[in-house]
Design a protein around this motif. Structure first.
Motif: not given
Length: 126
Positions: A49, A57-58, A60-61, A63-65
């Motif tokens: 990313d 920032h797909a 990183q998003a 990664t949060l999921f």
């Protein structure tokens, strides 16, 4: 930023986790190895990313999921391991291969015991 450094680190983490999944006998250590593999994937997602300079920032998003799903997986996995440990007295994966003891399992009742079971029940009720 060079993409090679985090990619090599992620590959080493993933290989270490894969070795832990394949070589460990303890269920808790296997779950920890799966978490190590998921963290290697997260590192790759963030590194790519940043390298691609994605404006959304797909990586990183996502990664949060993955972190949220991994936390839920560890919570449910540890609950299952604790219940199995309470019931069986061990968390060794080789000993837990047969979760339901059927007539053919070494710890269960054999075919000769199943033939006499109705007769014993009839004697106990009479």
């Amino acid at each position: 930023m060079h993409l090679a450094y985090p990619a090599v680190l992620a590959a080493l983490l993933f290989c270490t986790g894969l070795y832990g999944v394949l070589a460990r006998r303890n269920a808790i250590l296997v779950l920890m190895s799966v978490e190590l593999m998921l963290n290697a994937v997260n590192l790759n997602l963030v590194a790519f990313d940043v390298w691609l300079r994605d404006t959304l920032h797909a990586g990183q998003a996502l990664t949060l999921f993955v972190i949220a799903i991994a936390a839920a997986e560890i919570g449910i996995g540890l609950a299952i391991v604790l219940m199995v440990y309470r019931n069986r007295g061990t968390s060794d994966i080789d000993r837990l291969r047969d979760t339901a003891e059927g007539p053919d399992s070494p710890g269960g009742a054999g075919p000769e015991a199943t033939d006499t079971a109705p007769a014993q029940k009839a004697e106990a009720t009479a």
